[in-house]
Design a protein around this motif. Sequence first.
Motif, PDB file in Angstrom:
ATOM      1  N   GLY A  33       0.849  -1.181   0.000  1.00 29.72           N
ATOM      2  CA  GLY A  33       0.000   0.000   0.000  1.00 29.72           C
ATOM      3  C   GLY A  33       0.883   1.228   0.000  1.00 29.72           C
ATOM      4  N   ALA A  34       0.335   2.350  -0.432  1.00 28.39           N
ATOM      5  CA  ALA A  34       1.134   3.570  -0.513  1.00 28.39           C
ATOM      6  C   ALA A  34       0.307   4.776  -0.100  1.00 28.39           C
ATOM      7  CB  ALA A  34       1.654   3.759  -1.934  1.00 28.39           C
ATOM      8  N   ALA A  35       1.022   5.836   0.257  1.00 27.63           N
ATOM      9  CA  ALA A  35       0.383   7.106   0.604  1.00 27.63           C
ATOM     10  C   ALA A  35       1.295   8.236   0.156  1.00 27.63           C
ATOM     11  CB  ALA A  35       0.129   7.190   2.109  1.00 27.63           C
ATOM     12  N   GLY A  36       0.697   9.404  -0.013  1.00 26.77           N
ATOM     13  CA  GLY A  36       1.472  10.582  -0.394  1.00 26.77           C
ATOM     14  C   GLY A  36       2.117  10.445  -1.754  1.00 26.77           C
ATOM     15  N   GLY A  37       1.419   9.785  -2.669  1.00 26.98           N
ATOM     16  CA  GLY A  37       1.970   9.608  -4.007  1.00 26.98           C
ATOM     17  C   GLY A  37       3.136   8.629  -4.037  1.00 26.98           C
ATOM     18  N   GLY A  38       3.207   7.768  -3.040  1.00 26.65           N
ATOM     19  CA  GLY A  38       4.248   6.755  -3.007  1.00 26.65           C
ATOM     20  C   GLY A  38       5.452   7.099  -2.149  1.00 26.65           C
ATOM     21  N   VAL A  39       5.409   8.209  -1.428  1.00 25.11           N
ATOM     22  CA  VAL A  39       6.547   8.564  -0.577  1.00 25.11           C
ATOM     23  C   VAL A  39       6.616   7.687   0.669  1.00 25.11           C
ATOM     24  CG1 VAL A  39       6.788  10.936  -1.411  1.00 25.11           C
ATOM     25  CG2 VAL A  39       5.312  10.464   0.556  1.00 25.11           C
ATOM     26  N   VAL A  40       5.486   7.085   1.022  1.00 20.43           N
ATOM     27  CA  VAL A  40       5.450   6.114   2.111  1.00 20.43           C
ATOM     28  C   VAL A  40       4.774   4.861   1.576  1.00 20.43           C
ATOM     29  CG1 VAL A  40       4.568   5.573   4.418  1.00 20.43           C
ATOM     30  CG2 VAL A  40       5.358   7.880   3.920  1.00 20.43           C
ATOM     31  N   LYS A  41       5.458   3.723   1.745  1.00 17.75           N
ATOM     32  CA  LYS A  41       4.918   2.451   1.284  1.00 17.75           C
ATOM     33  C   LYS A  41       4.951   1.460   2.432  1.00 17.75           C
ATOM     34  CE  LYS A  41       6.682   3.166  -3.384  1.00 17.75           C
ATOM     35  NZ  LYS A  41       7.668   2.718  -4.376  1.00 17.75           N
ATOM     36  N   ALA A  42       3.887   0.676   2.535  1.00 14.49           N
ATOM     37  CA  ALA A  42       3.815  -0.365   3.550  1.00 14.49           C
ATOM     38  C   ALA A  42       3.569  -1.693   2.855  1.00 14.49           C
ATOM     39  CB  ALA A  42       2.678  -0.075   4.529  1.00 14.49           C
ATOM     40  N   LYS A  43       4.211  -2.719   3.363  1.00 15.97           N
ATOM     41  CA  LYS A  43       4.019  -4.057   2.821  1.00 15.97           C
ATOM     42  C   LYS A  43       3.449  -4.930   3.936  1.00 15.97           C
ATOM     43  CE  LYS A  43       6.964  -5.595  -0.166  1.00 15.97           C
ATOM     44  NZ  LYS A  43       8.134  -6.165  -0.859  1.00 15.97           N
ATOM     45  N   CYS A  46      -1.421 -11.098   3.646  1.00 14.45           N
ATOM     46  CA  CYS A  46      -2.875 -11.233   3.747  1.00 14.45           C
ATOM     47  C   CYS A  46      -3.282 -11.869   5.075  1.00 14.45           C
ATOM     48  CB  CYS A  46      -3.420 -12.029   2.563  1.00 14.45           C
ATOM     49  SG  CYS A  46      -3.369 -11.082   1.028  1.00 14.45           S
ATOM     50  N   ALA A  47      -2.299 -12.144   5.931  1.00 15.79           N
ATOM     51  CA  ALA A  47      -2.569 -12.587   7.297  1.00 15.79           C
ATOM     52  C   ALA A  47      -2.467 -11.396   8.255  1.00 15.79           C
ATOM     53  CB  ALA A  47      -1.598 -13.688   7.703  1.00 15.79           C
ATOM     54  N   ASN A  48      -2.504 -10.183   7.694  1.00 18.08           N
ATOM     55  CA  ASN A  48      -2.482  -8.934   8.455  1.00 18.08           C
ATOM     56  C   ASN A  48      -1.217  -8.736   9.278  1.00 18.08           C
ATOM     57  OD1 ASN A  48      -5.023  -8.179   7.471  1.00 18.08           O
ATOM     58  ND2 ASN A  48      -6.038  -9.389   9.045  1.00 18.08           N
ATOM     59  N   GLU A  49      -0.091  -9.098   8.707  1.00 16.84           N
ATOM     60  CA  GLU A  49       1.191  -8.872   9.350  1.00 16.84           C
ATOM     61  C   GLU A  49       1.941  -7.809   8.551  1.00 16.84           C
ATOM     62  OE1 GLU A  49       5.317 -11.266  10.420  1.00 16.84           O
ATOM     63  OE2 GLU A  49       3.721 -12.307   9.378  1.00 16.84           O
ATOM     64  N   VAL A  50       2.331  -6.725   9.213  1.00 18.46           N
ATOM     65  CA  VAL A  50       3.120  -5.688   8.556  1.00 18.46           C
ATOM     66  C   VAL A  50       4.546  -6.216   8.449  1.00 18.46           C
ATOM     67  CG1 VAL A  50       3.955  -3.307   8.667  1.00 18.46           C
ATOM     68  CG2 VAL A  50       1.665  -3.858   9.502  1.00 18.46           C
ATOM     69  N   ILE A  51       5.066  -6.307   7.218  1.00 18.47           N
ATOM     70  CA  ILE A  51       6.391  -6.886   7.018  1.00 18.47           C
ATOM     71  C   ILE A  51       7.398  -5.890   6.438  1.00 18.47           C
ATOM     72  CG2 ILE A  51       5.592  -9.265   6.827  1.00 18.47           C
ATOM     73  CD1 ILE A  51       5.756  -8.955   3.766  1.00 18.47           C
ATOM     74  N   GLY A  52       6.940  -4.699   6.110  1.00 19.45           N
ATOM     75  CA  GLY A  52       7.878  -3.716   5.581  1.00 19.45           C
ATOM     76  C   GLY A  52       7.292  -2.323   5.575  1.00 19.45           C
ATOM     77  N   LEU A  53       8.169  -1.354   5.677  1.00 19.20           N
ATOM     78  CA  LEU A  53       7.779   0.054   5.632  1.00 19.20           C
ATOM     79  C   LEU A  53       8.912   0.819   4.970  1.00 19.20           C
ATOM     80  CD1 LEU A  53       5.645   2.157   6.549  1.00 19.20           C
ATOM     81  CD2 LEU A  53       6.976   2.416   8.638  1.00 19.20           C
ATOM     82  N   GLU A  54       8.569   1.586   3.942  1.00 21.40           N
ATOM     83  CA  GLU A  54       9.568   2.369   3.212  1.00 21.40           C
ATOM     84  C   GLU A  54       9.144   3.833   3.248  1.00 21.40           C
ATOM     85  OE1 GLU A  54      10.698   2.778  -1.439  1.00 21.40           O
ATOM     86  OE2 GLU A  54      10.621   0.737  -0.659  1.00 21.40           O
ATOM     87  N   ILE A  55      10.065   4.685   3.669  1.00 19.79           N
ATOM     88  CA  ILE A  55       9.780   6.116   3.779  1.00 19.79           C
ATOM     89  C   ILE A  55      10.835   6.874   2.982  1.00 19.79           C
ATOM     90  CG2 ILE A  55       9.539   8.077   5.347  1.00 19.79           C
ATOM     91  CD1 ILE A  55       8.847   6.013   7.558  1.00 19.79           C
ATOM     92  N   SER A  56      10.388   7.659   2.029  1.00 22.05           N
ATOM     93  CA  SER A  56      11.320   8.477   1.249  1.00 22.05           C
ATOM     94  C   SER A  56      11.876   9.584   2.145  1.00 22.05           C
ATOM     95  CB  SER A  56      10.616   9.100   0.050  1.00 22.05           C
ATOM     96  OG  SER A  56      10.204   8.100  -0.847  1.00 22.05           O
ATOM     97  N   PRO A  57      13.180   9.826   2.070  1.00 20.75           N
ATOM     98  CA  PRO A  57      13.814  10.829   2.929  1.00 20.75           C
ATOM     99  C   PRO A  57      13.193  12.220   2.813  1.00 20.75           C
ATOM    100  CG  PRO A  57      15.489   9.518   1.844  1.00 20.75           C
ATOM    101  CD  PRO A  57      14.164   9.130   1.241  1.00 20.75           C
TER     102      PRO A  57
END
Length: 102
Positions: A33-43, A46-57
């Motif tokens: 999933g993404a927000a802010g036009g892709g500056v923040v992405k979450a992975k 489907c078992a509702n476990e957050v496995i990644g988070l990417e934040i543009s500097p």
Amino acid sequence: MAMDMQAIMRQAQKMQNDMTKAQEELSKTEVEGAAGGGVVKAKVTCANEVIGLEISPEVVDPEDVEMLQDLILAAINDAMSKAADITNERMNKVTGGMKLPF
């Protein structure tokens, strides 16, 4: 009548096995999933476990931490919503559209 009950029991067992297999597959299915036009992405899975988070500097502003928090939440919620859609679609295939609590 006994044959009908046996057929129903076999069908129920098959559905249970198919559901277990689908749940195992879904636990390994990753969604982004993404927000802010892709500056923040979450992975998430489907078992509702957050496995990644990417934040543009460029979105990290010490003066506006609240905006970053909102973007993170939005990205996670976007990913979770997509994961729920995939889960519902997959389980509906297994159950033939019957609404079961899983």
